[in-house]
Motif scaffolding. Sequence first.
Motif, PDB file in Angstrom:
ATOM      1  N   CYS A  64      11.655   5.069 -41.590  1.00  0.00           N
ATOM      2  CA  CYS A  64      11.843   6.457 -42.040  1.00  0.00           C
ATOM      3  C   CYS A  64      10.484   7.173 -42.230  1.00  0.00           C
ATOM      4  O   CYS A  64      10.302   8.330 -41.821  1.00  0.00           O
ATOM      5  CB  CYS A  64      12.645   6.470 -43.330  1.00  0.00           C
ATOM      6  N   ALA A  65       9.531   6.456 -42.811  1.00  0.00           N
ATOM      7  CA  ALA A  65       8.187   7.061 -42.995  1.00  0.00           C
ATOM      8  C   ALA A  65       7.531   7.312 -41.654  1.00  0.00           C
ATOM      9  O   ALA A  65       6.861   8.358 -41.438  1.00  0.00           O
ATOM     10  CB  ALA A  65       7.324   6.133 -43.840  1.00  0.00           C
ATOM     11  N   ARG A  66       7.706   6.397 -40.729  1.00  0.00           N
ATOM     12  CA  ARG A  66       7.125   6.571 -39.396  1.00  0.00           C
ATOM     13  C   ARG A  66       7.736   7.794 -38.702  1.00  0.00           C
ATOM     14  O   ARG A  66       7.030   8.608 -38.080  1.00  0.00           O
ATOM     15  CB  ARG A  66       7.355   5.301 -38.590  1.00  0.00           C
ATOM     16  N   TYR A  67       9.082   7.886 -38.864  1.00  0.00           N
ATOM     17  CA  TYR A  67       9.747   9.042 -38.239  1.00  0.00           C
ATOM     18  C   TYR A  67       9.304  10.343 -38.896  1.00  0.00           C
ATOM     19  O   TYR A  67       9.027  11.357 -38.203  1.00  0.00           O
ATOM     20  CB  TYR A  67      11.270   8.857 -38.378  1.00  0.00           C
ATOM     21  N   GLN A  68       9.176  10.329 -40.199  1.00  0.00           N
ATOM     22  CA  GLN A  68       8.716  11.523 -40.904  1.00  0.00           C
ATOM     23  C   GLN A  68       7.284  11.860 -40.515  1.00  0.00           C
ATOM     24  O   GLN A  68       6.919  13.059 -40.342  1.00  0.00           O
ATOM     25  CB  GLN A  68       8.793  11.300 -42.423  1.00  0.00           C
ATOM     26  N   ARG A  69       6.430  10.843 -40.309  1.00  0.00           N
ATOM     27  CA  ARG A  69       5.037  11.113 -39.894  1.00  0.00           C
ATOM     28  C   ARG A  69       4.996  11.717 -38.502  1.00  0.00           C
ATOM     29  O   ARG A  69       4.227  12.695 -38.238  1.00  0.00           O
ATOM     30  CB  ARG A  69       4.259   9.793 -39.944  1.00  0.00           C
ATOM     31  N   GLN A  70       5.837  11.112 -37.616  1.00  0.00           N
ATOM     32  CA  GLN A  70       5.851  11.668 -36.260  1.00  0.00           C
ATOM     33  C   GLN A  70       6.359  13.129 -36.253  1.00  0.00           C
ATOM     34  O   GLN A  70       5.802  14.003 -35.567  1.00  0.00           O
ATOM     35  CB  GLN A  70       6.743  10.801 -35.355  1.00  0.00           C
ATOM     36  N   ALA A  71       7.391  13.337 -37.080  1.00  0.00           N
ATOM     37  CA  ALA A  71       7.909  14.721 -37.158  1.00  0.00           C
ATOM     38  C   ALA A  71       6.850  15.658 -37.758  1.00  0.00           C
ATOM     39  O   ALA A  71       6.647  16.807 -37.293  1.00  0.00           O
ATOM     40  CB  ALA A  71       9.185  14.748 -37.990  1.00  0.00           C
ATOM     41  N   TYR A  72       6.149  15.145 -38.786  1.00  0.00           N
ATOM     42  CA  TYR A  72       5.094  15.949 -39.406  1.00  0.00           C
ATOM     43  C   TYR A  72       3.974  16.239 -38.397  1.00  0.00           C
ATOM     44  O   TYR A  72       3.448  17.379 -38.310  1.00  0.00           O
ATOM     45  CB  TYR A  72       4.556  15.232 -40.642  1.00  0.00           C
ATOM     46  N   GLN A  99       4.187  16.369 -35.157  1.00  0.00           N
ATOM     47  CA  GLN A  99       4.682  17.316 -34.147  1.00  0.00           C
ATOM     48  C   GLN A  99       4.676  18.749 -34.697  1.00  0.00           C
ATOM     49  O   GLN A  99       4.254  19.708 -34.028  1.00  0.00           O
ATOM     50  CB  GLN A  99       6.097  16.921 -33.704  1.00  0.00           C
ATOM     51  N   ARG A 141       2.879  19.813 -37.116  1.00  0.00           N
ATOM     52  CA  ARG A 141       1.481  20.225 -37.314  1.00  0.00           C
ATOM     53  C   ARG A 141       0.838  20.653 -35.999  1.00  0.00           C
ATOM     54  O   ARG A 141       0.119  21.673 -35.943  1.00  0.00           O
ATOM     55  CB  ARG A 141       0.713  19.069 -37.946  1.00  0.00           C
TER      56      ARG A 141
END
Length: 213
Positions: A193-201, A203, A205
Motif C-alpha cells: 500500500c505504501a509503495r502504491y501510494q508513493r508511486q501515485a504520489y 506520478q 508530483r
Amino acid sequence: HRARAVYHAKKTAVVVIQNYYRSYVRVKMERNRFFAGQNSALNTQAAFRTVEERQKLKNVSEKKMAVIVIQSAFRCYKAKTQYQAVRSAALKIQTWYRTIRLARSREAEYCSQRKAAVMIRKRITRELQTQKHAALRIQAFLHMALYQRRFVQQKRAVITLQQYFRTWQTRKQFLLYRKAAVVIQNHFRAFLCARYQRQAYLQIRSSVTIIQA
C-alpha cells in the motif's frame, strides 16, 4: 507309592501278629500235650508203684508195712509238694511269658501305629506345603495381574496426557505461526500500500511539475 508303603506296613504287621498267634496256639497245644502226657505218666507211675507196693506188702511184717505206709505217705506228700512247686513255677513262667508276649505285641502294634501316624503326618505336611505353594503362586499371579493392569492403566493415562500435551503444543505452535503469518501479511500489505501510494504520489508530483513548467 505312599499308599503302597502304608499297605506293606499294615501287611507286615498283620503277618507278624499272625505268626505270634500261631506260635501261641502251637505252644498252647504242646503244653496241653505235655501236661496230658505228664498226668498219664504220673498216673501210670502211681498205679505201678501201688501194685508194686501191694506185692511188697504181702511179704513184709506189720511193722515194716507200717513203715512202708509212712514212707509212702511221706513220699506222696513230698511228690505232691514238688508237683505243686513245679506247677506254681510253671504258672509263673507262663504268666511271665504271656506278659512278655502281650507287651511285645502291644509294642509292635504301637510301633506300627506310630509309623502309620508319622506317615500320615508327613503326607498331611506335604499336602499342606503343596497347597501353600499353590496359594503363593496364585497370589503371585494375582499380584502380577494387578500390577500389569495398573501399569496398563498408567500407560494409557500417560499416552492420553502425551496426546493432549502434543495436541496443545501443536495448536499453540500453529497459533503462533498463524499470528506470525498474519503479522507478515499485514506488513506486506502495508508495504504494498505504501509503495502504491508513493508511486501515485510520484506520478501526481511529476504531473504537477509538468503542469507548472
